[in-house]
Design an enzyme around this catalytic site. Sequence first.
Site, mmCIF file in Angstrom:
data_model
loop_
_atom_site.group_PDB
_atom_site.id
_atom_site.type_symbol
_atom_site.label_atom_id
_atom_site.label_comp_id
_atom_site.label_asym_id
_atom_site.label_seq_id
_atom_site.Cartn_x
_atom_site.Cartn_y
_atom_site.Cartn_z
ATOM 1 N N ALA A 222 -139.207 43.516 -9.927
ATOM 2 C CA ALA A 222 -138.043 43.271 -9.066
ATOM 3 C C ALA A 222 -137.028 44.375 -9.334
ATOM 4 O O ALA A 222 -137.137 45.109 -10.313
ATOM 5 C CB ALA A 222 -137.428 41.911 -9.378
ATOM 6 N N LYS A 223 -136.081 44.529 -8.464
ATOM 7 C CA LYS A 223 -134.941 45.415 -8.722
ATOM 8 C C LYS A 223 -133.803 44.961 -7.838
ATOM 9 O O LYS A 223 -134.021 44.443 -6.738
ATOM 10 C CB LYS A 223 -135.312 46.862 -8.382
ATOM 11 C CG LYS A 223 -134.415 47.880 -9.046
ATOM 12 C CD LYS A 223 -134.574 47.866 -10.555
ATOM 13 C CE LYS A 223 -134.523 49.199 -11.178
ATOM 14 N NZ LYS A 223 -135.042 49.275 -12.525
#
Length: 428
Positions: free
Chosen positions: A117-118
């Site tokens: 994720a980011k």
Amino acid sequence: MAKVDETLVQEPLEWDSPLFRTAVSQFEQALEQAQVSRSVAERLRYPERATMVSVPVRMDTGDLKMFPAYRVQHSTVLGPTKGGIRYDAHVSLGECAALAMWMTWKCALLRLPYGGAKGGVRVNARRLSGTEIERLTRRMTTELLHIIGPEEDIPAPDMATNAQTMAWIMDTYSMQVGYAVPEIVTGKPISVGGSVFRSEATGAGVVMVVERACARLGWRAAEQRCVVQGYGNVGGVAARELAGHGSPVLAVSDISGGVYDPAGLDLADVDKWIVDNGSLAGYPRAEHVTNDELLELPCDILVLAALEDQLTGDNAPRVEARMVAEGANGPTSLEADAILADRGIVVLPDILTNAGGVTVSYFEWVQDLGRLFWDRHEIRRKLAEKLHDAFDRVWDLAEDQEITLRNAALAVAIREVAGALESRGIYP
Ligand code: NAD
């Protein structure tokens, strides 16, 4: 002419961006070695979820300002998603989508039970006061509450966010559920469940990977002359570890430029200068070089630990190192990669070389979940085990298939995720 599939609308999606296209191209290049079915490859080309929210913040002046925030979760095949939250003026959905995909490969390569994720907030964080940053962080956390969680998505620090930011996220989340949830974030202060050795883990991991590569190549690690670009958290720890193991560190640099002594720098003296003066500028006991010159110094191992796109088609032909270790994310362009491969220069790819940070983040999460904490010695030992295991799998595939370590690392990682997705099947 290829038949157009009329069930699909052929328009770019919201996360389409140059960086996302780079991530997808790398994925596609590695598919041949990864041996993935078409439907699984198609699924992994897309992030599972991309969220955009707007975050209202009451500024110290009393005015209200709105800041856009993003969170992209690429894959939940192997477990909850994991990735940093950055505060930066250029954050976009497309940037987060690319970085989330790379996080999936990095976690899978290390066999961590996570997907990537980011996220981030589009903000000039340096222009905000500490209290404004705290209000921004708490409201952003509240906006993302329904998609983050210790079993769903676990944020960590990234550009312009730090242990304090993580403590505010942890506190905000805990206030909502009514009890302390340290395992909601990693990279937090030790006082609220952070892990010892987290801050040194990426730099120390870089050196573990470099030394493993030296052993495979039959080089004596302690005899290799090293140059380190970016004397910050990652590069500073890496340089000190290398010097501590006997390798001469000839040059280091920060944003102000580099210092160079062909006989090896006295890093304790350099550190003292930085504490007293704030940067390497003016350091009196070495020759000064620009950051561009530093990349071309004669040495055995060049550690890149500053920022992306440092070795390009332009300067790669002049690199004199025998090995390049990517502590930073994306410091070598695709063009430079091809040139270095042609010249027989070994490139230790970022998703392997700087994975020490996310690995110790995983250890932090496990310790929080178990409410049982390990000492530095144990964490270091476990980190070395994980990195060596990943390194060996990558090295063996690269040798076997005669491909670069970067392609091998991606292929090994994609196989992990694809294998799990084949077993689970694509729901329903
Ligand atoms: P940092 O801010 O502590 O250090 C960066 C260093 O690079 C500083 O010394 C800075 O002065 C220097 N620098 C900036 N611009 C430069 C330039 N143009 N030329 C030379 N030096 C320059 O950051 P960090 O945490 O050490 O991260 C460095 C890189 O490693 C980033 O790409 C980051 O994404 C990556 N990374 C960090 C971690 C981590 O755990 N900190 C984990 C994985 C990857």
